[in-house]
Design a protein around this motif. Sequence first.
Motif, PDB file in Angstrom:
ATOM      1  N   ALA A 122       3.395  12.867   2.555  1.00 26.38           N
ATOM      2  CA  ALA A 122       2.692  11.585   2.686  1.00 26.38           C
ATOM      3  C   ALA A 122       1.332  11.782   3.337  1.00 26.38           C
ATOM      4  O   ALA A 122       0.326  11.215   2.888  1.00 26.38           O
ATOM      5  N   VAL A 123       1.283  12.589   4.381  1.00 29.71           N
ATOM      6  CA  VAL A 123       0.022  12.854   5.087  1.00 29.71           C
ATOM      7  C   VAL A 123      -0.960  13.585   4.178  1.00 29.71           C
ATOM      8  O   VAL A 123      -2.151  13.250   4.117  1.00 29.71           O
ATOM      9  N   VAL A 124      -0.460  14.581   3.452  1.00 30.42           N
ATOM     10  CA  VAL A 124      -1.316  15.357   2.541  1.00 30.42           C
ATOM     11  C   VAL A 124      -1.921  14.455   1.476  1.00 30.42           C
ATOM     12  O   VAL A 124      -3.135  14.499   1.216  1.00 30.42           O
ATOM     13  N   PHE A 125      -1.080  13.623   0.854  1.00 25.13           N
ATOM     14  CA  PHE A 125      -1.582  12.744  -0.205  1.00 25.13           C
ATOM     15  C   PHE A 125      -2.567  11.723   0.337  1.00 25.13           C
ATOM     16  O   PHE A 125      -3.538  11.353  -0.342  1.00 25.13           O
ATOM     17  N   TYR A 126      -2.347  11.250   1.559  1.00 19.37           N
ATOM     18  CA  TYR A 126      -3.284  10.296   2.162  1.00 19.37           C
ATOM     19  C   TYR A 126      -4.663  10.938   2.332  1.00 19.37           C
ATOM     20  O   TYR A 126      -5.675  10.355   1.936  1.00 19.37           O
ATOM     21  N   PHE A 127      -4.706  12.126   2.922  1.00 20.47           N
ATOM     22  CA  PHE A 127      -5.992  12.756   3.197  1.00 20.47           C
ATOM     23  C   PHE A 127      -6.728  13.126   1.915  1.00 20.47           C
ATOM     24  O   PHE A 127      -7.958  13.030   1.853  1.00 20.47           O
ATOM     25  N   ILE A 128      -5.988  13.513   0.890  1.00 22.43           N
ATOM     26  CA  ILE A 128      -6.635  13.807  -0.392  1.00 22.43           C
ATOM     27  C   ILE A 128      -7.206  12.517  -0.986  1.00 22.43           C
ATOM     28  O   ILE A 128      -8.353  12.473  -1.434  1.00 22.43           O
ATOM     29  N   TYR A 129      -6.389  11.466  -0.949  1.00 25.54           N
ATOM     30  CA  TYR A 129      -6.806  10.211  -1.572  1.00 25.54           C
ATOM     31  C   TYR A 129      -7.969   9.558  -0.835  1.00 25.54           C
ATOM     32  O   TYR A 129      -8.913   9.061  -1.463  1.00 25.54           O
ATOM     33  N   GLN A 130      -7.912   9.537   0.489  1.00 26.87           N
ATOM     34  CA  GLN A 130      -8.980   8.857   1.239  1.00 26.87           C
ATOM     35  C   GLN A 130     -10.327   9.565   1.118  1.00 26.87           C
ATOM     36  O   GLN A 130     -11.362   8.988   1.418  1.00 26.87           O
ATOM     37  N   SER A 131     -10.297  10.812   0.630  1.00 28.08           N
ATOM     38  CA  SER A 131     -11.560  11.527   0.417  1.00 28.08           C
ATOM     39  C   SER A 131     -12.240  11.113  -0.892  1.00 28.08           C
ATOM     40  O   SER A 131     -13.411  11.394  -1.106  1.00 28.08           O
ATOM     41  N   ILE A 132     -11.485  10.408  -1.757  1.00 28.41           N
ATOM     42  CA  ILE A 132     -12.060  10.001  -3.045  1.00 28.41           C
ATOM     43  C   ILE A 132     -12.011   8.496  -3.265  1.00 28.41           C
ATOM     44  O   ILE A 132     -12.477   7.996  -4.290  1.00 28.41           O
ATOM     45  N   ALA A 133     -11.420   7.756  -2.323  1.00 28.78           N
ATOM     46  CA  ALA A 133     -11.296   6.306  -2.511  1.00 28.78           C
ATOM     47  C   ALA A 133     -11.427   5.572  -1.185  1.00 28.78           C
ATOM     48  O   ALA A 133     -11.411   6.186  -0.122  1.00 28.78           O
ATOM     49  N   GLN A 134     -11.521   4.265  -1.257  1.00 25.86           N
ATOM     50  CA  GLN A 134     -11.659   3.445  -0.064  1.00 25.86           C
ATOM     51  C   GLN A 134     -10.303   3.209   0.598  1.00 25.86           C
ATOM     52  O   GLN A 134      -9.274   3.130  -0.077  1.00 25.86           O
ATOM     53  N   THR A 135     -10.332   3.094   1.905  1.00 24.26           N
ATOM     54  CA  THR A 135      -9.103   2.825   2.658  1.00 24.26           C
ATOM     55  C   THR A 135      -8.944   1.315   2.843  1.00 24.26           C
ATOM     56  O   THR A 135      -8.856   0.804   3.953  1.00 24.26           O
ATOM     57  N   SER A 136      -8.899   0.626   1.732  1.00 19.22           N
ATOM     58  CA  SER A 136      -8.776  -0.830   1.744  1.00 19.22           C
ATOM     59  C   SER A 136      -7.591  -1.236   0.878  1.00 19.22           C
ATOM     60  O   SER A 136      -7.099  -0.450   0.065  1.00 19.22           O
ATOM     61  N   VAL A 137      -7.134  -2.450   1.067  1.00 17.99           N
ATOM     62  CA  VAL A 137      -6.052  -2.971   0.234  1.00 17.99           C
ATOM     63  C   VAL A 137      -6.501  -4.282  -0.400  1.00 17.99           C
ATOM     64  O   VAL A 137      -7.250  -5.050   0.202  1.00 17.99           O
ATOM     65  N   ASN A 138      -6.029  -4.497  -1.618  1.00 17.33           N
ATOM     66  CA  ASN A 138      -6.317  -5.747  -2.314  1.00 17.33           C
ATOM     67  C   ASN A 138      -5.238  -6.766  -1.975  1.00 17.33           C
ATOM     68  O   ASN A 138      -4.043  -6.451  -1.993  1.00 17.33           O
ATOM     69  N   ILE A 139      -5.658  -7.970  -1.668  1.00 20.73           N
ATOM     70  CA  ILE A 139      -4.712  -9.039  -1.362  1.00 20.73           C
ATOM     71  C   ILE A 139      -4.452  -9.830  -2.635  1.00 20.73           C
ATOM     72  O   ILE A 139      -5.371 -10.457  -3.185  1.00 20.73           O
ATOM     73  N   PRO A 140      -3.218  -9.791  -3.152  1.00 22.47           N
ATOM     74  CA  PRO A 140      -2.895 -10.514  -4.383  1.00 22.47           C
ATOM     75  C   PRO A 140      -3.203 -12.006  -4.254  1.00 22.47           C
ATOM     76  O   PRO A 140      -3.161 -12.575  -3.156  1.00 22.47           O
ATOM     77  N   LEU A 142      -5.445 -13.961  -3.670  1.00 18.58           N
ATOM     78  CA  LEU A 142      -6.701 -14.302  -3.000  1.00 18.58           C
ATOM     79  C   LEU A 142      -7.898 -13.538  -3.569  1.00 18.58           C
ATOM     80  O   LEU A 142      -9.046 -13.933  -3.374  1.00 18.58           O
ATOM     81  N   HIS A 143      -7.609 -12.409  -4.236  1.00 21.92           N
ATOM     82  CA  HIS A 143      -8.650 -11.579  -4.843  1.00 21.92           C
ATOM     83  C   HIS A 143      -9.690 -11.113  -3.828  1.00 21.92           C
ATOM     84  O   HIS A 143     -10.896 -11.153  -4.082  1.00 21.92           O
ATOM     85  N   ILE A 144      -9.208 -10.718  -2.677  1.00 19.54           N
ATOM     86  CA  ILE A 144     -10.106 -10.145  -1.671  1.00 19.54           C
ATOM     87  C   ILE A 144      -9.579  -8.770  -1.268  1.00 19.54           C
ATOM     88  O   ILE A 144      -8.403  -8.463  -1.434  1.00 19.54           O
ATOM     89  N   SER A 145     -10.479  -7.960  -0.762  1.00 20.54           N
ATOM     90  CA  SER A 145     -10.131  -6.617  -0.324  1.00 20.54           C
ATOM     91  C   SER A 145     -10.377  -6.500   1.176  1.00 20.54           C
ATOM     92  O   SER A 145     -11.422  -6.927   1.664  1.00 20.54           O
ATOM     93  N   ILE A 146      -9.405  -5.938   1.885  1.00 20.53           N
ATOM     94  CA  ILE A 146      -9.519  -5.784   3.330  1.00 20.53           C
ATOM     95  C   ILE A 146      -9.543  -4.304   3.700  1.00 20.53           C
ATOM     96  O   ILE A 146      -8.651  -3.544   3.311  1.00 20.53           O
ATOM     97  N   GLU A 147     -10.584  -3.910   4.429  1.00 22.25           N
ATOM     98  CA  GLU A 147     -10.697  -2.530   4.897  1.00 22.25           C
ATOM     99  C   GLU A 147      -9.764  -2.336   6.091  1.00 22.25           C
ATOM    100  O   GLU A 147      -9.846  -3.057   7.080  1.00 22.25           O
ATOM    101  N   LEU A 148      -8.865  -1.361   5.979  1.00 26.45           N
ATOM    102  CA  LEU A 148      -7.875  -1.140   7.032  1.00 26.45           C
ATOM    103  C   LEU A 148      -8.225   0.006   7.979  1.00 26.45           C
ATOM    104  O   LEU A 148      -7.696   0.086   9.081  1.00 26.45           O
ATOM    105  N   GLY A 149      -9.107   0.896   7.527  1.00 23.25           N
ATOM    106  CA  GLY A 149      -9.442   2.037   8.371  1.00 23.25           C
ATOM    107  C   GLY A 149      -8.220   2.898   8.634  1.00 23.25           C
ATOM    108  O   GLY A 149      -7.485   3.255   7.707  1.00 23.25           O
ATOM    109  N   PHE A 150      -7.940   3.201   9.908  1.00 24.42           N
ATOM    110  CA  PHE A 150      -6.810   4.072  10.253  1.00 24.42           C
ATOM    111  C   PHE A 150      -5.474   3.437   9.878  1.00 24.42           C
ATOM    112  O   PHE A 150      -4.503   4.145   9.576  1.00 24.42           O
ATOM    113  N   LEU A 151      -5.418   2.114   9.878  1.00 22.62           N
ATOM    114  CA  LEU A 151      -4.168   1.433   9.536  1.00 22.62           C
ATOM    115  C   LEU A 151      -3.741   1.728   8.093  1.00 22.62           C
ATOM    116  O   LEU A 151      -2.565   1.604   7.757  1.00 22.62           O
TER     117      LEU A 151
END
Length: 320
Positions: A122-140, A142-151
């Motif tokens: 899980a940690v490995v996949f997170y670090f690989i993914y966060q290097s190529i994408a944003q650390t945000s989540v889409n809220i169904p 509402l159509h908004i995106s929230i940046e979570l950072g470390f969360l």
Amino acid sequence: MNLNYILAFGCSLIVTLLVMPKLIPFLHKIKFGQVEREEGLASHKAKGGTPTMGGMVFVLVPILIMLILNPKAFTSMEMLIVIFAYLGYAVIGFIDDFLIVVKKNNDGLKPSVKFLMQSVLAVVFYFIYQSIAQTSVNIPVLHISIELGFLYFVLIFIMFTAESNAVNLTDGLDGLCAGTSLIAMAPYIIFALMQKESDLAMFLLAVCGSLIGYLKFNLHPAKIFMGDTGSLAIGGLLAATAMILKEELLLIIIGGVFLMEVLSVVIQVTSYKLTRKRVFKMAPIHHHFEMCGMKETQVVLMFWCIGFIFACIGLWLGVI
């Protein structure tokens, strides 16, 4: 529909249908059979010795089909994360299954070691993914995106470890895990098509084709079980897919059956430790319904229907 989608699905289905009749007697011959728990239901004792580790087929076949039909998919970092999540969690499950069939008991990997291995991936996949994408989540909705950072790291860690274990807990009745997994994958195939993630859609269709082929031999009375090899792999695949498609929150709903299963265990254990009383006759919850008098096939059909409702709600929330 793109011809490659049909080919991926069809080839995976056909290859699996051809491989399974050869694999089952081979696993019987080398005595790679299910070891039932001593404290398990009496009706399940007869399942002891049924070949396990069938998940090897629906993990390897779709990957091989993709290598043949769409090798360029392996040049995408997003696709590599999905494929290696599928394969990586399968390897953890394979080690667990192998130890169980060799020792002829249900010990397998120590829970702490198993969780550590799941956590590392899980940690490995997170670090690989966060290097190529944003650390945000889409809220169904509402159509908004929230940046979570470390969360976001916390979210991904929970997604991979919880989902793989939740699917693993669901694999307790003939056809239950394979059927609910197929249902849960359907919305993500649609999301992938909507986002024009054609390689991911093709791979998920290949997985579904192989799962359907496996399900033919896993329906009651099951001739083979997927083992942790298959269940952990499916959990890892669903988590990785939700992450790549940025539909992380919808996994809670789409994988509602898996959530029910893991919550039933948490509730049961917590209640017994605090009050010495059990909430359910047996956990995970599918066994509770069996002990209430329902036939195994009835429980499976009911959970498939519940899974279908969850999948429809998740799909609706994802497209409105």
